[in-house]
Design an enzyme around this catalytic site. Structure first.
Site, PDB file in Angstrom:
ATOM      1  N   ARG A 201     -17.855  -2.549  18.330  1.00 49.98           N
ATOM      2  CA  ARG A 201     -17.145  -3.775  17.965  1.00 49.98           C
ATOM      3  C   ARG A 201     -15.828  -3.918  18.729  1.00 49.98           C
ATOM      4  O   ARG A 201     -14.945  -3.059  18.616  1.00 49.98           O
ATOM      5  CB  ARG A 201     -16.862  -3.721  16.455  1.00 49.98           C
ATOM      6  CG  ARG A 201     -16.476  -5.037  15.810  1.00 49.98           C
ATOM      7  CD  ARG A 201     -16.246  -4.847  14.309  1.00 49.98           C
ATOM      8  NE  ARG A 201     -17.427  -4.440  13.576  1.00 49.98           N
ATOM      9  CZ  ARG A 201     -18.302  -5.286  13.031  1.00 49.98           C
ATOM     10  NH1 ARG A 201     -18.124  -6.580  13.129  1.00 49.98           N
ATOM     11  NH2 ARG A 201     -19.354  -4.825  12.379  1.00 49.98           N
TER      12      ARG A 201
ATOM     13  N   CYS B   6       0.830  -1.210   0.000  1.00 53.31           N
ATOM     14  CA  CYS B   6       0.000   0.000   0.000  1.00 53.31           C
ATOM     15  C   CYS B   6       0.865   1.261   0.000  1.00 53.31           C
ATOM     16  O   CYS B   6       1.847   1.349   0.727  1.00 53.31           O
ATOM     17  CB  CYS B   6      -0.916  -0.014   1.232  1.00 53.31           C
ATOM     18  SG  CYS B   6      -2.051   1.391   1.262  1.00 53.31           S
TER      19      CYS B   6
ATOM     20  N   CYS C 170     -16.167  -9.427   5.768  1.00 53.37           N
ATOM     21  CA  CYS C 170     -15.593  -8.113   5.471  1.00 53.37           C
ATOM     22  C   CYS C 170     -14.337  -8.296   4.634  1.00 53.37           C
ATOM     23  O   CYS C 170     -13.390  -8.961   5.053  1.00 53.37           O
ATOM     24  CB  CYS C 170     -15.277  -7.385   6.776  1.00 53.37           C
ATOM     25  SG  CYS C 170     -14.530  -5.773   6.495  1.00 53.37           S
TER      26      CYS C 170
ATOM     27  N   CYS D 298       0.410   0.295  10.312  1.00 59.00           N
ATOM     28  CA  CYS D 298      -0.067  -0.739   9.380  1.00 59.00           C
ATOM     29  C   CYS D 298       1.030  -1.605   8.760  1.00 59.00           C
ATOM     30  O   CYS D 298       1.944  -1.111   8.097  1.00 59.00           O
ATOM     31  CB  CYS D 298      -0.894  -0.092   8.276  1.00 59.00           C
ATOM     32  SG  CYS D 298      -1.687  -1.370   7.254  1.00 59.00           S
TER      33      CYS D 298
ATOM     34  N   CYS E  93     -19.323  -6.710   3.729  1.00 58.31           N
ATOM     35  CA  CYS E  93     -18.708  -5.427   4.079  1.00 58.31           C
ATOM     36  C   CYS E  93     -17.425  -5.315   3.282  1.00 58.31           C
ATOM     37  O   CYS E  93     -16.807  -6.323   2.943  1.00 58.31           O
ATOM     38  CB  CYS E  93     -18.410  -5.425   5.580  1.00 58.31           C
ATOM     39  SG  CYS E  93     -17.460  -3.990   6.118  1.00 58.31           S
TER      40      CYS E  93
ATOM     41  N   CYS F 249     -19.458   1.720   9.013  1.00 60.24           N
ATOM     42  CA  CYS F 249     -18.650   1.144  10.096  1.00 60.24           C
ATOM     43  C   CYS F 249     -17.412   2.025  10.221  1.00 60.24           C
ATOM     44  O   CYS F 249     -16.597   2.081   9.301  1.00 60.24           O
ATOM     45  CB  CYS F 249     -18.275  -0.290   9.722  1.00 60.24           C
ATOM     46  SG  CYS F 249     -17.114  -1.053  10.873  1.00 60.24           S
TER      47      CYS F 249
ATOM     48  N   CYS G 282       0.380   4.925   6.951  1.00 62.44           N
ATOM     49  CA  CYS G 282      -0.264   4.719   8.262  1.00 62.44           C
ATOM     50  C   CYS G 282       0.734   4.019   9.194  1.00 62.44           C
ATOM     51  O   CYS G 282       1.166   2.891   8.899  1.00 62.44           O
ATOM     52  CB  CYS G 282      -1.529   3.891   8.093  1.00 62.44           C
ATOM     53  SG  CYS G 282      -2.586   4.497   6.749  1.00 62.44           S
TER      54      CYS G 282
HETATM   55  N1  SAM Z   1      -6.741   0.423   3.173  1.00 65.16           N
HETATM   56  C1  SAM Z   1      -7.997   0.608   3.710  1.00 65.16           C
HETATM   57  C2  SAM Z   1      -8.069   1.732   4.740  1.00 65.16           C
HETATM   58  O1  SAM Z   1      -7.041   2.123   5.245  1.00 65.16           O
HETATM   59  O2  SAM Z   1      -9.166   2.191   5.005  1.00 65.16           O
HETATM   60  C3  SAM Z   1      -8.605  -0.629   4.336  1.00 65.16           C
HETATM   61  C4  SAM Z   1      -7.759  -1.582   5.127  1.00 65.16           C
HETATM   62  S1  SAM Z   1      -7.055  -0.954   6.657  1.00 65.16           S
HETATM   63  C5  SAM Z   1      -5.931  -2.218   7.070  1.00 65.16           C
HETATM   64  C6  SAM Z   1      -8.419  -1.054   7.811  1.00 65.16           C
HETATM   65  C7  SAM Z   1      -8.189  -0.626   9.219  1.00 65.16           C
HETATM   66  O3  SAM Z   1      -7.443  -1.599   9.927  1.00 65.16           O
HETATM   67  C8  SAM Z   1      -7.407   0.639   9.468  1.00 65.16           C
HETATM   68  O4  SAM Z   1      -8.175   1.776   9.290  1.00 65.16           O
HETATM   69  C9  SAM Z   1      -7.009   0.498  10.933  1.00 65.16           C
HETATM   70  O5  SAM Z   1      -7.967   1.085  11.759  1.00 65.16           O
HETATM   71  C10 SAM Z   1      -6.985  -1.024  11.120  1.00 65.16           C
HETATM   72  N2  SAM Z   1      -5.620  -1.504  11.405  1.00 65.16           N
HETATM   73  C11 SAM Z   1      -4.616  -1.647  10.514  1.00 65.16           C
HETATM   74  N3  SAM Z   1      -3.490  -2.086  11.104  1.00 65.16           N
HETATM   75  C12 SAM Z   1      -3.775  -2.230  12.420  1.00 65.16           C
HETATM   76  C13 SAM Z   1      -3.021  -2.640  13.563  1.00 65.16           C
HETATM   77  N4  SAM Z   1      -1.746  -2.967  13.463  1.00 65.16           N
HETATM   78  N5  SAM Z   1      -3.646  -2.683  14.764  1.00 65.16           N
HETATM   79  C14 SAM Z   1      -4.961  -2.341  14.860  1.00 65.16           C
HETATM   80  N6  SAM Z   1      -5.719  -1.939  13.828  1.00 65.16           N
HETATM   81  C15 SAM Z   1      -5.143  -1.875  12.617  1.00 65.16           C
HETATM   82  C1  DTB Z   2     -11.246  -2.691  11.850  1.00 63.53           C
HETATM   83  O1  DTB Z   2     -11.613  -1.706  12.511  1.00 63.53           O
HETATM   84  N1  DTB Z   2     -10.351  -3.579  12.251  1.00 63.53           N
HETATM   85  C2  DTB Z   2     -10.115  -4.578  11.234  1.00 63.53           C
HETATM   86  C3  DTB Z   2     -11.148  -4.186  10.144  1.00 63.53           C
HETATM   87  N2  DTB Z   2     -11.706  -2.982  10.652  1.00 63.53           N
HETATM   88  C4  DTB Z   2     -10.744  -4.055   8.748  1.00 63.53           C
HETATM   89  C5  DTB Z   2      -8.710  -4.679  10.793  1.00 63.53           C
HETATM   90  C6  DTB Z   2      -7.729  -4.919  11.916  1.00 63.53           C
HETATM   91  C7  DTB Z   2      -6.400  -5.121  11.300  1.00 63.53           C
HETATM   92  C8  DTB Z   2      -5.354  -5.539  12.301  1.00 63.53           C
HETATM   93  C9  DTB Z   2      -4.023  -5.731  11.695  1.00 63.53           C
HETATM   94  C10 DTB Z   2      -3.945  -6.791  10.641  1.00 63.53           C
HETATM   95  O2  DTB Z   2      -4.424  -7.926  10.846  1.00 63.53           O
HETATM   96  O3  DTB Z   2      -3.363  -6.525   9.579  1.00 63.53           O
HETATM   97 FE1  SF4 Z   3      -2.855   1.182   3.380  1.00 58.75          FE
HETATM   98 FE2  SF4 Z   3      -2.766   0.038   5.771  1.00 58.75          FE
HETATM   99 FE3  SF4 Z   3      -3.145   2.645   5.581  1.00 58.75          FE
HETATM  100 FE4  SF4 Z   3      -5.118   0.952   4.793  1.00 58.75          FE
HETATM  101  S1  SF4 Z   3      -4.334   1.226   6.868  1.00 58.75           S
HETATM  102  S2  SF4 Z   3      -4.369   2.789   3.717  1.00 58.75           S
HETATM  103  S3  SF4 Z   3      -3.840  -0.726   3.994  1.00 58.75           S
HETATM  104  S4  SF4 Z   3      -1.290   1.548   4.933  1.00 58.75           S
END
Ligand code: SAM
Ligand code: DTB
Ligand code: SF4
Length: 335
Positions: A262, A54, A98, A61, A130, A190, A58
């Site tokens: 949630r 990506c 989802c 992430c 979702c 959500c 973030c």
């Molecule tokens: N790329 C899209 C976005 O950012 O909206 C969708 C996927 S993103 C991985 C969805 C959500 O996962 C993020 O907004 C964040 O709140 C959550 N998330 C990602 N990495 C995480 C982590 N290490 N711990 C907890 N939540 C995480």
């Molecule tokens: C949300 O609030 N938590 C989920 C879902 N929406 C997409 C994602 C959590 C991701 C945790 C880190 C991972 O597994 O990559």
């Molecule tokens: Fe990309 Fe992760 Fe950020 Fe979603 S949360 S935009 S997958 S870097």
């Protein structure tokens, strides 16, 4: 039923958050029982349909291309694989699938066409669908709605002030705009956040203010505990305390009484007793299945055993009808 307010002040939310813990849990549990079937828990299962690579930054992430995290990067999955995962999730007790993609935003290309086909296919299994695909335009949201999408996940993650510390490649306003586009297409919203990013309690309160002052509350608010992943800038963050999770869930429950709160990422680190406290404090939904998007999560069997022990029951899919068949989203009381 509790009055649904959209004019919460920071002071009011802060007072709730700082209530002595047992009083806070009691108040949240009371609001929960007055507004919902407190023993019913909505179960979603996650699948990463496009993982890693990506362009966004973030800080939490594991899927951001710029961090070396060792995720199994892959292009978009074949539809058959997604359908098989949906069937497995349904058999495990999930009412919703989802689908997540590591995209900054949706582009009108072949990959989006494939996601649309996945949405249609999973919908045909009588599961709520979702997606969480990054930013969306109004017409893309409409296309997803037409394909039968039930909900869209798009988190605010933290407060507006704190956002720049966590993400520099997009703005809070970008996030709010996508949520508006999802609303316009009458898709269930959500949207929640993460605790343990190094934010202050004020940031948490401010995020709850933004969510609870939306003209219509999100139907679902995920409260994630940061899963610290090696290679990300937040890898060394200390784990959040369960008491912070409980306070956040309880406060969300009180300020958004009819929303599904949630209990999201972070459950592998929590005991059954700790999760029970979160349900008591108003949580009414989880992600189930052995993986979140890229990190581990409790298996279906473990969660079913916990439900049995606590007397909780999984919510059925489309309990209040399909959103696009109702005259308006309020009437369908979707969650
Ligand atoms: N790329 C899209 C976005 O950012 O909206 C969708 C996927 S993103 C991985 C969805 C959500 O996962 C993020 O907004 C964040 O709140 C959550 N998330 C990602 N990495 C995480 C982590 N290490 N711990 C907890 N939540 C995480
Ligand atoms: C949300 O609030 N938590 C989920 C879902 N929406 C997409 C994602 C959590 C991701 C945790 C880190 C991972 O597994 O990559
Ligand atoms: Fe990309 Fe992760 Fe950020 Fe979603 S949360 S935009 S997958 S870097």
């Amino acid at each position: 039923m509790t009055e649904v307010r959209h004019d919460w002040t920071k002071e009011e939310i802060s007072d709730i958050y700082h209530t002595p813990l047992l009083d806070l849990i009691y108040r949240a549990a009371t609001v929960h029982r007055e507004n919902k079937d407190y023993a019913e828990v909505q179960i979603s299962s996650l699948i990463s349909v496009k993982t890693g690579g990506c362009p966004e930054d973030c800080a939490y992430c594991p899927q951001a291309a710029r961090y070396q995290t060792g995720v199994n990067v892959h292009a978009i999955l074949p539809k058959e694989e997604v359908v098989a995962a949906a069937q497995k999730a349904k058999a495990g007790g999930a009412s919703r699938l989802c689908m997540g993609a590591a995209w900054r935003e949706v582009r009108d290309n072949r990959d989006f066409d494939k996601v649309i086909e996945m949405v249609q296919a999973v919908n045909e299994l009588d599961m709520e669908v979702c997606c969480t695909l990054g930013m969306l335009t109004e017409s893309q949201a409409q296309r997803l709605a037409d394909a039968g999408l039930y909900a869209y996940n798009h988190n605010l993650d933290t407060s507006e002030d704190d956002y720049k510390r966590i993400i520099t490649t997009r703005t809070y306003d970008d996030r709010l705009k996508t949520i508006e586009n999802v609303r316009k297409a009458k898709i269930s919203v959500c949207s929640g956040g993460i605790i343990g990013l190094g934010e202050t309690v004020e940031d948490r309160i401010s995020m709850l203010k933004t969510l609870s002052n939306m003209p219509q509350h999100p139907e679902s608010v995920p409260v994630n505990a940061l899963v610290p992943v090696e290679g990300t800038p937040l890898a060394e963050q200390p784990r959040v305390s369960v008491w912070d999770m409980v306070r956040m869930i309880a406060t969300a429950r009180i300020v958004m009484p009819r929303t599904v709160v949630r209990l999201s990422a972070g459950r592998t680190e929590m005991s059954t007793v700790e999760q029970a406290l979160c349900f008591m404090a108003g949580a009414s939904s989880i992600f189930a299945g052995e993986k979140l998007l890229t990190t581990p999560n409790p298996a279906f069997d473990e969660d079913m055993a916990m439900f049995e022990l606590l007397g909780l029951t999984p919510r059925k899919a489309f309990k209040n009808g399909r959103p696009h068949q109702a005259k308006n989203i309020e009437e369908s009381v979707i969650a």
